[in-house]
Design an enzyme around this catalytic site. Structure first.
Site, PDB file in Angstrom:
ATOM      1  CG  HIS A 148      19.911 -14.365  18.202  1.00 30.54           C
ATOM      2  ND1 HIS A 148      20.718 -14.314  17.108  1.00 30.54           N
ATOM      3  CD2 HIS A 148      18.833 -15.042  17.818  1.00 30.54           C
ATOM      4  CE1 HIS A 148      20.357 -14.947  16.294  1.00 30.54           C
ATOM      5  NE2 HIS A 148      19.089 -15.508  16.426  1.00 30.54           N
ATOM      6  CG  ASP A 185      26.540  -8.346  23.416  1.00 29.02           C
ATOM      7  OD1 ASP A 185      25.549  -8.843  22.998  1.00 29.02           O
ATOM      8  OD2 ASP A 185      27.168  -7.456  22.918  1.00 29.02           O
TER       9      ASP A 185
HETATM   10  P1  ADQ Z   1      23.182  -7.180  18.342  1.00 28.55           P
HETATM   11  O1  ADQ Z   1      22.851  -7.000  19.812  1.00 28.55           O
HETATM   12  O2  ADQ Z   1      22.663  -6.514  17.611  1.00 28.55           O
HETATM   13  O3  ADQ Z   1      22.958  -8.580  18.233  1.00 28.55           O
HETATM   14  P2  ADQ Z   1      26.134  -7.874  17.560  1.00 28.55           P
HETATM   15  O4  ADQ Z   1      26.395  -9.087  17.641  1.00 28.55           O
HETATM   16  O5  ADQ Z   1      27.324  -7.079  17.772  1.00 28.55           O
HETATM   17  O6  ADQ Z   1      24.822  -7.376  18.557  1.00 28.55           O
HETATM   18  O7  ADQ Z   1      25.671  -7.676  16.218  1.00 28.55           O
HETATM   19  C1  ADQ Z   1      25.640  -6.233  15.553  1.00 28.55           C
HETATM   20  C2  ADQ Z   1      25.615  -6.345  14.253  1.00 28.55           C
HETATM   21  O8  ADQ Z   1      25.006  -4.961  13.425  1.00 28.55           O
HETATM   22  C3  ADQ Z   1      27.208  -6.594  13.571  1.00 28.55           C
HETATM   23  O9  ADQ Z   1      27.220  -7.483  12.729  1.00 28.55           O
HETATM   24  C4  ADQ Z   1      27.574  -5.060  13.249  1.00 28.55           C
HETATM   25  O10 ADQ Z   1      28.835  -5.129  12.419  1.00 28.55           O
HETATM   26  C5  ADQ Z   1      26.273  -4.493  12.809  1.00 28.55           C
HETATM   27  N1  ADQ Z   1      26.471  -3.143  12.999  1.00 28.55           N
HETATM   28  C6  ADQ Z   1      26.359  -2.621  14.412  1.00 28.55           C
HETATM   29  N2  ADQ Z   1      26.521  -1.178  14.267  1.00 28.55           N
HETATM   30  C7  ADQ Z   1      26.732  -0.789  12.956  1.00 28.55           C
HETATM   31  C8  ADQ Z   1      26.937   0.240  11.983  1.00 28.55           C
HETATM   32  N3  ADQ Z   1      26.942   1.552  12.459  1.00 28.55           N
HETATM   33  N4  ADQ Z   1      26.731  -0.002  10.767  1.00 28.55           N
HETATM   34  C9  ADQ Z   1      26.723  -1.022  10.109  1.00 28.55           C
HETATM   35  N5  ADQ Z   1      26.663  -2.092  10.808  1.00 28.55           N
HETATM   36  C10 ADQ Z   1      26.497  -2.198  12.193  1.00 28.55           C
HETATM   37  C11 ADQ Z   1      22.130  -9.661  19.018  1.00 28.55           C
HETATM   38  C12 ADQ Z   1      22.717 -10.051  20.264  1.00 28.55           C
HETATM   39  C13 ADQ Z   1      24.116 -10.531  20.161  1.00 28.55           C
HETATM   40  C14 ADQ Z   1      24.300 -11.690  19.286  1.00 28.55           C
HETATM   41  C15 ADQ Z   1      23.751 -11.558  17.943  1.00 28.55           C
HETATM   42  C16 ADQ Z   1      23.503 -12.536  16.857  1.00 28.55           C
HETATM   43  O11 ADQ Z   1      22.430  -9.187  21.021  1.00 28.55           O
HETATM   44  O12 ADQ Z   1      24.697 -10.852  21.180  1.00 28.55           O
HETATM   45  O13 ADQ Z   1      25.681 -11.618  18.810  1.00 28.55           O
HETATM   46  O14 ADQ Z   1      22.282 -10.863  18.063  1.00 28.55           O
HETATM   47  O15 ADQ Z   1      23.023 -13.704  17.437  1.00 28.55           O
END
Ligand code: ADQ
Length: 468
Positions: free
Chosen positions: A158, A366
């Site tokens: 990921h 990211d």
């Molecule tokens: P993350 O680094 O966690 O994931 P991201 O892809 O942005 O980053 O996913 C975060 C998830 O958490 C999103 O669905 C978002 O809505 C949720 N989230 C964040 N803050 C929140 C809050 N305050 N309340 C509720 N929900 C919240 C890792 C990798 C990424 C990759 C994903 C999936 O770092 O690059 O996109 O896995 O593969």
């Protein structure tokens, strides 16, 4: 049909339909695949035990079987807080300045991977497909092979994959990457991370990459490919139409009293570029004093990995920056940055995204970034907001109609905020239409189906050839 065995650090137990809003898109997609394939999701329970016994807690919820183990405090320190989050995570996000190498972390990482392999092996039947997730479990494929598991096995990473010149700073990097080659399918978020991986395999391991991108290794053909992950589009758009989303939207809109709003939603992680984002917003306010009372940045950032020192530091740093910028630009009736350290249910989040004129998604690095896609999906197509997206997020390769920025350049981001606030409706619609098509067509179901198809192999055989 072959069963699917999903292995990841943590397991997300499926919630009843009414509570689905609390689960992430990835968990929903994997759970629906597990339901279709009558599979099992295996991983760490998140709980501590004084002494590791290998006891499997098997549960069945909403048609999905989960199997979890507890880990010892030393395991959690060395494997999770240590090698996974103090060594691999910063290294894979190009932060060798934050990368800590400690031999005990490496030993703990191997020990826990072996514990995972020992515990999951009895659950694997000959025709099952095994799908491993993320940087916590890179060597588990080779450990499963040593235990005689001959099934088709895939790994999806990921995170980004770092350039070879950075990766070679990791002691025993050859062993780590060598162990990954026991998987049949190795998936990355983007062509860029895939390219870095293939570069390593060619230059450091002296292996040939075939024209179709496969790697020949010890008589086997390994598929290495990009599988960009998406959001659960249908679920998200439906959630965005819910009463909870509408209430969250109206409540937030009323609270900003006609001001334009920028939104950021990120785990509190140094890879997300939050410090640079705040500085850019501060610069925008300084350069455009007439705007200071007309815009507000809502940053939602739930703390994560609080046991790791670099995460405590980023938290302190952001509190200082928020105080500084608010101190300089606030007035009695408004503060420019609303900084909130908590999570929200997904439907409320959808309402917040829709209320925001700008989605500010500026990670320094990211793997993909799903927030950018959620922001696009939540917009009103008749009057959509503008997505400002870091060129260093994997998502930037798909979301080319966003305003792409270099998050290290405070001036560039500040100027782009101005551009976004002034963007005419016709251009906002034109960009949003294209962004939405990408988010809709390459959703999480598409991602999952593509990966599982690759895992099945061309002939659709679940089990791998005995001779291989
Ligand atoms: P993350 O680094 O966690 O994931 P991201 O892809 O942005 O980053 O996913 C975060 C998830 O958490 C999103 O669905 C978002 O809505 C949720 N989230 C964040 N803050 C929140 C809050 N305050 N309340 C509720 N929900 C919240 C890792 C990798 C990424 C990759 C994903 C999936 O770092 O690059 O996109 O896995 O593969």
């Amino acid at each position: 049909m072959s069963r699917l065995i999903v292995i990841s650090n943590r397991v997300s137990v499926p919630k009843a339909a009414g509570a689905a809003g609390a689960q992430g898109g990835l968990a929903i997609a994997l759970n629906s695949a597990l339901r279709e394939h009558r599979g099992i999701w295996f991983g760490w329970s998140g709980q501590e035990t004084e002494e590791f016994t290998g006891h499997l807690d098997m549960q069945r919820n909403e048609g999905v079987t989960t199997a979890t183990i507890d880990l010892e405090p030393q395991d959690i320190d060395e494997y999770y807080n240590g090698y996974a989050n103090r060594t691999l995570w910063p290294l894979f996000h190009y932060r060798i300045d934050l990368t800590e190498y400690d031999r005990s972390f490496g030993e703990g990482y191997e020990r826990v991977n072996a514990r995972f392999a020992d515990s999951v092996t009895p659950l694997i039947e000959p025709d099952d497909l095994v799908w491993v997730h993320d940087y916590h479990l890179l060597p588990i494929g080779s450990m499963l092979r040593q235990k005689g598991v001959k099934n088709r096995m895939g790994l999806f990473l990921h995170t980004p994959w770092p350039p070879t010149r950075l990766l070679v700073s990791l002691p025993f990097h050859e062993r780590l990457v060598g162990s990954m080659l026991e998987f049949d399918v190795i998936g990355f978020q983007t062509e860029e991370w895939l390219g870095s991986f293939l570069h390593y395999v060619e230059k450091e391991m002296g292996l040939d990459i075939n024209e179709d991108g496969t790697i020949d290794y010890r008589g086997r053909k390994i598929v290495a490919r990009a599988f960009p992950i998406g959001i659960d589009y249908t679920e998200f758009v439906e959630g965005a139409k819910s009463d909870e989303a509408r209430e969250a939207h109206d409540h937030l809109k009323a609270s900003v009293r006609g001001r334009k709003m920028l939104i950021g939603v990120d785990r509190l992680d140094y890879s997300k570029g939050l410090g640079e984002r705040f500085e850019s917003f501060g610069r925008f306010l300084t350069d455009n004093p007439d705007q200071a009372s007309k815009v507000v940045l809502l940053q939602i950032a739930p703390p994560s990995r609080g046991d790791v020192a670099s995460y405590q530091q980023i938290r302190e740093d952001l509190e200082r920056k928020t105080g500084h910028i608010n101190g300089a630009h606030a007035d009695v009736a408004f503060v420019p940055i609303r900084y909130v350290n908590r999570g929200y249910p997904r439907r409320q989040l959808a309402g917040f995204y829709r209320a925001a004129d700008i989605g500010l998604v500026t990670p320094l690095r990211d793997g993909m970034n799903l927030v950018a896609k959620e922001y696009v999906a939540a917009q009103d197509p008749e009057d959509p907001g503008v997505l400002i997206l870091s060129q260093f997020a994997g998502a930037a390769l798909q979301l080319t109609d966003a305003l792409l920025v270099n998050p290290h350049s405070i001036e560039h981001v500040s100027e782009t905020i101005k551009l976004a606030l002034e963007m005419p409706l016709a251009e906002r619609r034109r960009r949003h239409e294209k962004l939405l098509a990408s988010v809709r067509d390459e959703d999480v179901v598409h991602w999952r189906d593509e990966f599982v198809k690759a895992l099945f192999g061309k002939d659709g055989e679940g089990a791998r050839d005995e001779a291989a």
